[in-house]
Enzyme design. Structure first.
Site, short mmCIF file in Angstrom:
data_model
loop_
_atom_site.label_atom_id
_atom_site.label_comp_id
_atom_site.label_asym_id
_atom_site.label_seq_id
_atom_site.Cartn_x
_atom_site.Cartn_y
_atom_site.Cartn_z
N LYS A 86 -15.24 -60.65 14.44
CA LYS A 86 -15.63 -60.66 12.61
C LYS A 86 -15.07 -59.85 12.14
O LYS A 86 -13.35 -58.75 12.95
CB LYS A 86 -16.53 -59.06 13.57
CG LYS A 86 -17.80 -58.62 12.25
CD LYS A 86 -18.76 -57.62 12.31
CE LYS A 86 -19.78 -57.68 10.99
NZ LYS A 86 -21.68 -56.43 11.59
N SER A 161 -25.65 -58.38 9.65
CA SER A 161 -24.80 -58.33 9.15
C SER A 161 -22.87 -59.47 9.89
O SER A 161 -22.51 -60.34 9.09
CB SER A 161 -23.58 -57.02 8.90
OG SER A 161 -23.15 -56.61 9.38
N SER A 185 -27.50 -54.42 13.77
CA SER A 185 -26.30 -56.14 13.29
C SER A 185 -25.88 -57.38 13.62
O SER A 185 -24.75 -58.15 13.53
CB SER A 185 -25.01 -55.69 11.97
OG SER A 185 -25.48 -55.37 10.87
#
Lengths: 497, 529, 103
Positions: A86, A161, A185
């Site tokens: 990420k 997210s 997330s």
């Protein structure tokens, strides 16, 4: 390309490592073929923001050297496995943008511990993955560099997210990706994309080098298409780190009891959750079915109550923004980050740089946090929210005296369409089943249980563990997987080369 | 403006201090592993943590926590077992994270005090002292023979981190006014800092100066900071307000900054008291503001007006675990407490029979106190119990000559200088046994430093020994009296001032080496016979 | 919906967090923040008498510290790697107005 028809990114860790060990292909081939495949297949989906082909090749060379030297067994649990990170995780010499214009040109001068541990375990770093800006969102739509598409349906969001991480794994571009989870997330995008996503207990994985959103809520964890791969990845990235004061000494093998089955396990079900407003029938049905399957495998279902969970949402939207406001103060155009040109005084440079560098959701949360912490207001929201945290933690403590693990929905619905939810407070409801776990700090994971009857999109169930007993949820997850099978690669990406 | 003395009759100044000390003697910063070093090239002692890079996390330095507990124990504070770090949020470019990591309502050290001995002329600044007899108390003071003792409360000492440094360019002399740009160096950012806050118990600039001086002595004795006011490792802000004598309600305070020497602290407070008195007497208003002491212009200037209390959005730092200090930890720190200046002074009085005044001034500087002790040890080695007679002259040497010399030569390290304890004892002994006069002693002291030689050798080489042989002196006295019968007659007729003439003549004949005391005695016995 | 914040309040907060905003943005932010703050109401409706806050969800973990040992620093070049502007080994910024608050 190797004799196996499957792309490497669509293989399991065991398949890749078996192929490497049998010299069917080399790690260098894994790296280069995976990069090529991402370049080709991710063009439209947009999971990756940056590819790290040279780093992958360097890491592969080490793995190949180990194979040649006959020391492959010591090369680490992720040896030769392509992994994506990420984009809030620092990796030396890569951009770490948090999908924000604020950090569009930021180059990491250091590496996050979780990334370092993955590389140490032999992972091949493929690149950095798209996300909601600074992890503020549940759809990856707030990325300043454009959204990631859901690999099951390009009209829909991958969740967020950590949407880029989930999409990359679901599309079979990589077997493993790392994400971070502050309120859901990891678990929500895993559910939307039909894969396994783990938010371990707070303190299991070091947060050092992962750009902070809500420091007391953030936790790093893996995405994979199988429970075993998720456990192997978590084994690699977890462990004490003296650079993170909230890191704990808990040496656990998360694969230890995957084969045990759920015979004798007590699994909690929360009736109030199953009747919650906004929970769609197709999700409710899948969760209820998963509970029955576990019962069928020998588990005992126990109705439990989490009476204070209803306050979790508001506690979260107090604590998260308060911590985020303070964590994001450092983006000021002085040491790094977007600097608006042409200002003769620093105040004006600050205001223009932060106005243009941050997107609307980031600005909203910074403003909200600053208000909630201000004199007089602190005692109305922040302090009570920390008291509510105590109550929620006590709820879980009580529940876990009765059960080993709790089963709930992950998200009230399957993946929604782009632009479908515009109102921020409605968007926040996506996290209604996941956030109480971040507040209490224990472990939670999303496990795919097939498709929703109405939308024909993936549905995930959430398994929740007591703090530092993450092995409990892995055990139940493996049992579910024995019924539903490992996560499939999203259909439109599943065609073999 | 009126003089302080006059103002103090009408107004009571109320002064509190906030004293920041950098823990410069540690190896590394508060929350990271960067080296603590003054004067390194800019930004070379930086890392993700102290540059506030995204993703970096702090880890507290154990030695810093031990240091602040040490400071708390040495200043009579309660050590709070349960405390936390907080974030104090405000944006300023020298703060890499744009929040300062500090402590909240509960600091590591709470509720301490120091007792100040105020003596000499400055003691008279304390209003109402004349009404007290020695031993009597009023408020926080107790009258002593030569002044008073003031009991000054310490609210708290908390742990925090220092900011980086900025240099302002494009204007004049690095000043912020008129600058077009600033350069930021984060080498200092994250330096462990302890902030001590006093109760508003101080009443005169002299008390403030003494408090600062005493605290500095303590910190130096603890070895937790180099306490350099010049380099900014010890910094003091003062809060000052006035209230009319006899009233209890506090007036509006101003905060005074840039008092970076004991003199500036004293003079800045003195000016501010006088300024406030003038404003109030002219019917004006004191505004809550931050003022900057300008030692060149000798006045304070407004830096910033505070319209309301600053709102720093203080909240517990989620990245740092809370503290739960064990008795074991606190006791292990207590075991490291060195002898503190007050205890040392008491011991010097007891062990060497020094006066309270001498003992107090002897411990003002660690180096002179150490030197004195080394001298006493040397003297005892040579002379046994008789060494006690040398205590007073050795203390005088340390307090006066040695301290003055060190003040004039700040680069000198006493331990490495030509003045060894053994030489000091020789010097004092030479004066005590009358070999040289005390005036000659000053000359020998200078010669020891200049020539790196033993006092005995200097006295010998320069032929400075006094003649104390009564027989030899008597011969000279007889000769002088015989040569001046007219003067003898005048003296005996009542012109006793002529004694000086006779002494001078004797000294001249003896080339200045005659023991003046013996000469005087012999002259007197012969002339008065 | 309750008016927790006025536009003037929002302007004040924006100034404190140093985010420049147009009047339109202030108006929209006021609406958004009031809606979000409304949704936080459950927090204010709890009976929390005697409940201790949990600031750190880390169980009994306390006193986490490290030893006073050097652990390496960046070179000046790396420290300034991402500097928008630099000069003489320092970060270069436009002139600063005001002081650094109470320190």
């Amino acid at each position: 390309m190797a004799a196996v028809g499957k792309p490497f990114g669509a293989m399991s860790i065991a398949e890749i490592q078996a192929g490497l060990a049998a010299k069917e292909f080399t790690a260098a081939e894994v790296a280069s073929a995976t990069i090529s495949r991402i370049e080709r297949d991710d063009a439209q989906m947009h999971a990756f923001l940056e590819l790290t082909a040279d780093m992958a090749a360097d890491a592969a060379a080490k793995v190949d050297a180990a194979i040649a030297a006959g020391t492959f067994a010591e090369a680490g649990p992720l040896a030769g496995v392509p992994v994506g990170f990420k984009d809030n995780m620092n990796l030396l010499d890569t951009h770490t943008t948090c999908s924000s214009n604020m950090l569009a040109n930021y180059v990491s001068p250091y590496t996050a511990t979780c990334v370092e541990y993955a590389l140490h375990a032999g992972a091949l770093p493929m690149g950095k993955l798209n996300m909601d800006e600074f992890a503020f969102g549940s759809s990856t739509e707030t990325s300043a560099f454009g959204p990631t598409l859901n690999p099951w349906d390009f009209q829909r969001v991958p969740g967020g997210s950590s949407g880029g991480s989930a999409a990359a794994v679901a599309a079979g571009l990589v077997p493993v990706a790392l994400g971070s989870d502050t309120g859901g997330s990891i678990r929500q995008p895993a559910s939307f994309c039909g894969i396994v996503g783990v938010k371990p207990t707070y303190g299991v994985v070091s947060r050092y080098g992962v750009v902070a959103f809500g420091s007391s809520l953030d936790q790093v964890g893996p995405f994979a298409r199988s429970v075993e791969d998720a456990a192997l990845a978590l084994n690699a990235i977890s462990g004490f780190d003296e650079r993170d004061c909230t890191s704990q000494r808990a040496d656990v093998d998360f694969t230890a009891n995957l084969a045990e089955g759920v015979q004798g396990m007590r699994i909690g079900v929360v009736p109030a959750f199953m009747e919650a407003d906004g929970l769609t029938e197709e999700v409710r049905a899948r969760v209820a079915e998963a509970a029955q399957k576990l019962e069928g495998l020998g588990a005992t279902l126990v109705d439990i109550e989490l009476p204070n969970a209803k306050a979790a949402m508001s506690a979260y939207y107090v604590l998260g923004p308060c911590e985020a406001f303070s964590n994001l103060a450092r983006f000021d155009s002085v040491r790094y980050g977007y600097c608006d040109p042409g200002h003769a005084d620093l105040g004006a440079q600050y205001e223009a740089s932060r106005a243009k560098g941050f997107g609307p959701e980031a600005r909203r949360r910074i403003m909200l946090g600053s208000y909630l912490l201000s004199a007089g207001v602190y005692d109305t929201y922040y302090y009570p929210a920390q008291q509510v945290r105590t109550l929620i933690t006590q709820d879980y403590d009580r529940a876990f005296q009765q059960v080993d693990c709790i089963l709930t929905p992950v998200s009230p619905r399957t993946a929604f369409k782009f632009g479908e939810i515009g109102d921020p407070t409605q968007m926040y409801l996506s996290d209604m089943f996941t956030i109480s776990i971040n507040i209490a700090g224990n472990g939670g994971m999303s496990v795919p249980v097939g498709l929703g009857a109405d939308t024909q999109l993936p549905v995930g169930v959430q398994l929740i563990s007591p703090a530092f007993k993450d092995v409990n949820m892995f055990r139940a997850a493996a049992a579910l997987e024995s019924v539903y099978g490992p996560a499939p690669v999203a259909p439109q990406f599943a065609k073999e080369d | 403006m009126k003089k302080l003395e006059e103002i103090l009759r009408t107004w009571e100044p109320v002064i509190g201090l906030e004293i920041h000390a950098e823990l410069t003697t540690l190896n590394t910063k508060m929350f990271c592993g960067c080296k603590l070093e003054f004067g390194a090239p800019p930004n070379t002692h930086t890392c993700p943590v102290c540059l506030g890079l995204p993703g970096a996390l702090p880890v507290p330095n154990r030695a810093a926590i031990e240091s602040i507990v040490l400071a708390g124990l040495a200043t009579n504070c309660d050590i709070e077992k349960h405390s936390m770090f907080y974030r104090k949020n405000y944006m300023y470019p020298d703060m890499a994270k744009n929040f300062q990591t500090t402590q909240g309502p509960i600091a590591f050290c709470m509720r301490g005090h120091l007792d100040l001995d105020v003596d000499g002329a400055n003691a008279s600044e304390r209003y109402g002292l004349a009404d007290l007899k020695p031993g009597e108390s009023t408020g926080n003071i107790t009258r002593t023979e030569d002044g008073y003792v003031a009991h000054v409360g310490i609210t708290r000492i908390h742990m925090e981190e220092d900011a980086g440094k900025m240099v302002h360019i494009g204007g004049g002399e690095g000043r912020i006014a008129g600058a077009t740009h600033s350069l930021v160096d984060y080498n200092r950012a994250g330096t462990p800092l302890i902030e001590l806050v006093t109760e508003p118990d101080l009443r005169t600039p002299e008390e403030a100066r003494l408090f600062m001086q005493k605290l500095r002595q303590i910190y130096l004795a603890l070895g937790i900071s180099d306490c350099s006011m010049e380099e900014g490792s010890l910094r003091c802000d003062g809060n000052v307000s006035l209230r009319r004598r006899g009233t209890t309600e506090l007036g509006t305070k101003t905060e005074l900054k840039n008092m970076n020497s004991f003199k500036n602290l004293h003079d800045g407070l003195l000016y501010e008291i006088c300024r406030q008195a003038q404003v109030l007497e002219e019917g004006g208003t004191i505004y809550q503001e931050t003022r900057h002491w300008d030692p060149t212009a000798k006045r304070t200037i407004v830096m910033r007006v505070k319209e309301s209390a600053d709102d720093y959005r203080l909240f517990p730092e989620p990245d740092l675990a809370p503290y739960d200090l064990s008795d074991e930890f606190i006791e292990s720190v207590r075991a490291k407490l060195p002898e503190l200046p007050d205890d040392k002074a008491a011991r010097f009085q007891e062990q060497f029979g020094l006066s309270a005044y001498d003992a107090r001034h002897l411990v003002e500087h660690r180096s002179t106190a150490q030197f004195f002790e080394a001298c006493m040890s040397d003297a005892t080695h040579e002379a046994g119990d008789a060494a006690i007679k040398l205590a007073k002259p050795l203390a005088n040497l340390a307090i006066n000559d040695v301290a003055a010399w060190l003040n004039a030569n700040p680069d000198v390290v006493l331990d490495e200088s030509p003045l060894t304890p053994n030489r000091a004892v020789q010097l004092v002994q030479l004066v005590a046994d009358g070999t040289i006069s005390s005036k000659q002693g000053k000359e020998v002291f200078a010669a020891v430093l200049a020539d790196d030689a033993d006092p005995k050798a200097i006295v010998e080489d320069r032929g400075m020994q006094q003649v104390s042989d009564t027989g030899a002196i008597e011969a000279v006295v007889d000769a002088v009296l015989a040569e001046n019968p007219d003067k003898v007659e005048q003296y005996q007729g009542g012109k006793i001032g002529l004694i000086g003439f006779f002494v001078g003549q004797c000294m001249k004949r003896m080339q200045g080496k005659g023991n003046p005391q013996i000469i005087n005695e012999l002259l007197a016995s012969k002339l008065d016979a | 919906m309750t008016q927790h914040l006025t536009e003037s309040d929002v302007r004040g907060i924006a100034e404190y967090v140093r985010i420049g905003m147009t009047e339109d943005e202030v108006a929209q932010m006021t609406v958004d923040l009031n809606a979000i703050i409304d949704s936080l109401a459950p927090i204010t409706e709890y009976d929390l008498e005697g409940v201790e806050p949990t600031f750190h969800p880390i169980g009994a973990l306390t006193n986490v510290m490290c030893e006073d040992l050097e652990r390496g620093s960046f070179t000046q070049e790396v420290a300034l790697l991402n500097a928008p502007k630099q000069q003489d080994g320092c970060f270069l910024i436009p002139s600063v107005l005001g002081d650094g608050g109470d320190r």
